[in-house]
Design a protein around this motif. Structure first.
Motif, PDB file in Angstrom:
ATOM      1  N   VAL A 105      11.062 -49.689 -60.547  1.00  0.00           N
ATOM      2  CA  VAL A 105      10.083 -50.774 -60.638  1.00  0.00           C
ATOM      3  C   VAL A 105      10.132 -51.582 -59.349  1.00  0.00           C
ATOM      4  N   THR A 106       9.109 -52.383 -59.172  1.00  0.00           N
ATOM      5  CA  THR A 106       9.073 -53.288 -58.031  1.00  0.00           C
ATOM      6  C   THR A 106       8.563 -54.644 -58.503  1.00  0.00           C
TER       7      THR A 106
ATOM      8  N   ASP B 223       5.715 -50.802 -62.859  1.00  0.00           N
ATOM      9  CA  ASP B 223       6.149 -49.430 -62.637  1.00  0.00           C
ATOM     10  C   ASP B 223       5.815 -49.047 -61.193  1.00  0.00           C
ATOM     11  N   ALA B 224       6.789 -48.550 -60.469  1.00  0.00           N
ATOM     12  CA  ALA B 224       6.582 -48.212 -59.063  1.00  0.00           C
ATOM     13  C   ALA B 224       5.817 -46.913 -58.876  1.00  0.00           C
TER      14      ALA B 224
ATOM     15  N   LEU C 108      12.923 -50.942 -56.532  1.00  0.00           N
ATOM     16  CA  LEU C 108      12.491 -50.175 -55.366  1.00  0.00           C
ATOM     17  C   LEU C 108      11.732 -51.104 -54.424  1.00  0.00           C
TER      18      LEU C 108
ATOM     19  N   ARG D 267       9.069 -52.698 -52.162  1.00  0.00           N
ATOM     20  CA  ARG D 267       7.612 -52.693 -52.381  1.00  0.00           C
ATOM     21  C   ARG D 267       6.894 -51.671 -51.503  1.00  0.00           C
TER      22      ARG D 267
ATOM     23  N   ALA E 179       6.892 -48.357 -53.086  1.00  0.00           N
ATOM     24  CA  ALA E 179       6.306 -48.312 -54.426  1.00  0.00           C
ATOM     25  C   ALA E 179       4.780 -48.313 -54.342  1.00  0.00           C
TER      26      ALA E 179
ATOM     27  N   ASP F 267       1.811 -46.633 -55.798  1.00  0.00           N
ATOM     28  CA  ASP F 267       1.361 -45.784 -56.895  1.00  0.00           C
ATOM     29  C   ASP F 267      -0.034 -45.258 -56.544  1.00  0.00           C
TER      30      ASP F 267
END
Length: 231
Positions: free
Chosen positions: A136-137, A175-176, A204, A206, A209, A211
């Motif tokens: 996650v971030t 959620d990353a 994690l 940014r 991350a 997506d």
């Protein structure tokens, strides 16, 4: 029993970004990046690209990881939960005489994830197998100050706390879109792959991350990749 498997979902029918799992990124097919990161950890007995698509399977094979089997078409749609896909994959391996303790879900377009990120999350999970681990971030905005739209107007989730100091509110995470680490036996036993789970967080950066769901996401990732190369 083998210890660990990495499962990389890469179905052929992606719609918002057609063929995104093998679209060129940084001079190579998209999923090649995460394959290399998974391989470089040295942790996985098996690295499996879960695909229904022979072309994607061939790309994985060219990177040294041709799938041992293709995913069934019935679970290669937009609606099948990813944990259902993982459970099916683990059952297929079990039929072939291979079982696992830890199952890592790695996303094919997690371009900026590094081997140490994956290895750290696996260590975090295996120290305490009580809950799966999710990358996650931080969102950067507290939950109470996030906006939702109601009747064409923006309202905060908790208007009573609108004027509160940020440090007094609840940090939010997203959620990353990078990876999750699970108990393989738990996935095998799971009856509902859409049932909500409680995860332990793995934070994690940014800038790792990203997506990739839309063309805008892809364009941003390309700009970030170019900026890193210049540095």
């Amino acid at each position: 029993m083998s210890r660990r498997i990495a499962i990389i979902p890469a179905r052929g029918g992606s719609k918002r970004i057609p063929r995104k799992n093998i679209r060129p990124f940084g001079g190579q097919p998209a999923l090649t990046h995460i394959l290399k990161s998974a391989e470089a950890t040295g942790l996985f007995d098996t690295i499996h690209v879960s695909t229904d698509d022979p072309e994607i399977a061939a790309v994985a094979g060219a990177a040294g990881h041709r799938p041992d089997f293709l995913r069934e078409a019935a679970i290669a749609d937009d609606f099948t939960p990813i944990r259902t896909v993982m459970g099916w994959t683990l059952r297929e391996y079990k039929k072939r005489g291979n079982s696992f303790e830890t199952a890592a879900l790695l996303y094919a377009t997690a371009f900026f994830v590094e081997p140490d990120d994956i290895a750290g999350a696996v260590r975090e999970f295996e120290t305490r197998r009580t809950h799966p681990v999710l990358a996650v971030t931080p969102v950067g905005t507290a939950i109470e100050k996030l906006f939702v739209e109601q009747g064409g107007l923006l309202k905060t989730a908790d208007e009573a706390k609108f004027a509160s100091r940020t440090q007094d509110l609840t940090p939010a995470f997203q959620d990353a879109g990078a990876f999750g680490i699970f108990s393989a036996p738990s996935l095998l036993a799971e009856e509902d792959g859409a049932k909500p789970l409680h995860f332990r967080p793995f934070l994690l950066d940014r800038l790792k991350a990203i997506d990739i769901d839309t063309e805008d996401d892809w364009a941003f990732a390309e700009r970030l990749h170019a900026a890193r190369k210049r540095q």
